[in-house]
Write an enzyme that holds these catalytic residues in place. Structure first.
Site, PDB file in Angstrom:
ATOM      1  N   GLU A   1      12.812 -20.204 -26.258  1.00  0.00           N
ATOM      2  CA  GLU A   1      12.730 -18.567 -27.280  1.00  0.00           C
ATOM      3  C   GLU A   1      11.777 -19.055 -27.911  1.00  0.00           C
ATOM      4  OE1 GLU A   1      14.237 -16.811 -25.532  1.00  0.00           O
ATOM      5  OE2 GLU A   1      15.883 -17.525 -23.894  1.00  0.00           O
TER       6      GLU A   1
ATOM      7  N   PHE B   1      26.110 -19.593 -29.022  1.00  0.00           N
ATOM      8  CA  PHE B   1      26.687 -18.157 -28.610  1.00  0.00           C
ATOM      9  C   PHE B   1      25.466 -17.584 -28.044  1.00  0.00           C
ATOM     10  CE2 PHE B   1      27.022 -13.600 -29.281  1.00  0.00           C
ATOM     11  CZ  PHE B   1      28.097 -13.484 -28.302  1.00  0.00           C
ATOM     12  N   GLY B   2      25.982 -16.948 -25.964  1.00  0.00           N
ATOM     13  CA  GLY B   2      24.770 -15.864 -25.146  1.00  0.00           C
ATOM     14  C   GLY B   2      24.742 -15.071 -25.281  1.00  0.00           C
ATOM     15  N   TYR B   3      23.986 -14.114 -26.067  1.00  0.00           N
ATOM     16  CA  TYR B   3      24.134 -12.485 -25.571  1.00  0.00           C
ATOM     17  C   TYR B   3      23.663 -11.799 -24.258  1.00  0.00           C
ATOM     18  CZ  TYR B   3      20.878 -12.330 -28.806  1.00  0.00           C
ATOM     19  OH  TYR B   3      19.629 -12.042 -29.678  1.00  0.00           O
ATOM     20  N   GLY B   4      22.464 -12.542 -24.433  1.00  0.00           N
ATOM     21  CA  GLY B   4      21.177 -11.988 -23.502  1.00  0.00           C
ATOM     22  C   GLY B   4      21.347 -12.596 -22.429  1.00  0.00           C
ATOM     23  N   SER B   5      19.919 -13.299 -21.867  1.00  0.00           N
ATOM     24  CA  SER B   5      20.142 -14.307 -20.958  1.00  0.00           C
ATOM     25  C   SER B   5      20.480 -15.878 -20.634  1.00  0.00           C
ATOM     26  CB  SER B   5      17.395 -14.722 -21.014  1.00  0.00           C
ATOM     27  OG  SER B   5      17.823 -14.906 -22.095  1.00  0.00           O
TER      28      SER B   5
HETATM   29  C1  BEZ Z   1      21.207 -15.396 -25.774  1.00  0.00           C
HETATM   30  O1  BEZ Z   1      20.503 -14.461 -24.641  1.00  0.00           O
HETATM   31  O2  BEZ Z   1      21.835 -15.282 -26.491  1.00  0.00           O
HETATM   32  C2  BEZ Z   1      19.402 -15.059 -26.140  1.00  0.00           C
HETATM   33  C3  BEZ Z   1      19.116 -13.339 -26.057  1.00  0.00           C
HETATM   34  C4  BEZ Z   1      17.025 -13.368 -26.784  1.00  0.00           C
HETATM   35  C5  BEZ Z   1      16.625 -14.439 -26.651  1.00  0.00           C
HETATM   36  C6  BEZ Z   1      17.462 -15.857 -26.567  1.00  0.00           C
HETATM   37  C7  BEZ Z   1      19.073 -16.056 -26.340  1.00  0.00           C
END
Ligand code: BEZ
Length: 184
Positions: free
Chosen positions: A87, A12-16
Site C-alpha cells: 500500500e 482495520f480493512g475497509y477495501g482490498s
Molecule cells: C483497506 O482495505 O483497508 C485498504 C484500502 C486501501 C488501501 C489500503 C488498505
C-alpha cells in the site's frame, strides 16, 4: 503512525484488505469505524492502473455520522513490512477507534490516502468514476474487478455502501452495453 509495541495490534480493512487477505493474521472480526466514508478517489499507479493511466482505488473521507463497516485483523507487527510495501502509493497508517460487530472497542491502524498525496485524484460523479474505472487496468488486474470484488465483499458483511454500489451498477450497465454492441 507507529506500530504499537504493547498489547494487541488490530488492523482495520475497509477495501482490498477485506477481499485480498495475502497476509498472516491471528484473528479476524467484522468491525466498523465512525465518521469515515469510503470513496474511490485515490489514484492507483501500481495495482489497478499505470503511471500513464492511473486507476481509481479506495480511500476514506471524513463524514460526520457515517459508519464504515469492514474487517478487523489482529496481526503481528512484522505484517506491516509486507503491507506498507503493498500500500505504498500514497497511503499512510493512521490510528482510529473501531467497534467490533459483536461488541467492544479497540484502537486500530488504518491505511489512509489524504488529499495531499501525489496520486490523489479526488471527487467526481459516480458515473464519471465508473467510466474511468471501466478502462483502467494494472499489475493487480482490471480496475473494474477491484470494485466488483469489493462490492461483493461488502454485501457479505451486510454493508450498504451507496457510493460503491452505485458505481458497481454503472459498471454492470457499461459492460452490458458493450456486450450488446458486440465488444468483448
Ligand atoms: C483497506 O482495505 O483497508 C485498504 C484500502 C486501501 C488501501 C489500503 C488498505
Amino acid at each position: 503512525m507507529p506500530i504499537p509495541t504493547d498489547g494487541d495490534i488490530w488492523l482495520f480493512g475497509y477495501g482490498s484488505l477485506i477481499f485480498k487477505v495475502d497476509f498472516p493474521f491471528l484473528e479476524k472480526r467484522p468491525a466498523s469505524i465512525r465518521g469515515w466514508a469510503r470513496r474511490l478517489w485515490q489514484g492507483s499507479h501500481d495495482h489497478r492502473g499505470t503511471p500513464e493511466k492511473p486507476g481509481r482505488v479506495l480511500t476514506l473521507i471524513r463524514s460526520p455520522g457515517a459508519v464504515c463497516m469492514g474487517m478487523a485483523f489482529r496481526v503481528e507487527p512484522d505484517v506491516f513490512e509486507h503491507l506498507d510495501r503493498r500500500e505504498q502509493n500514497g497511503y499512510l497508517r493512521v490510528s482510529e477507534t473501531l467497534t467490533f460487530a459483536d461488541g467492544g472497542c479497540a484502537d486500530a491502524l488504518i491505511y489512509l490516502a489524504g488529499d495531499n498525496n501525489e496520486a490523489y485524484l479526488g471527487p467526481a460523479s459516480e458515473q464519471e468514476i465508473a467510466s474511468h474505472i471501466a478502462c483502467c487496468c494494472g499489475p493487480s488486474g482490471p480496475n473494474d474487478e477491484y470494485v466488483l470484488r469489493l462490492a461483493e465483499a461488502l454485501r457479505a458483511l451486510g454493508e450498504e455502501d451507496e457510493h460503491i454500489f452505485t458505481i458497481e451498477r454503472y459498471l454492470h450497465q457499461m459492460a452490458q452495453a458493450g456486450s450488446d454492441a458486440g465488444h468483448p
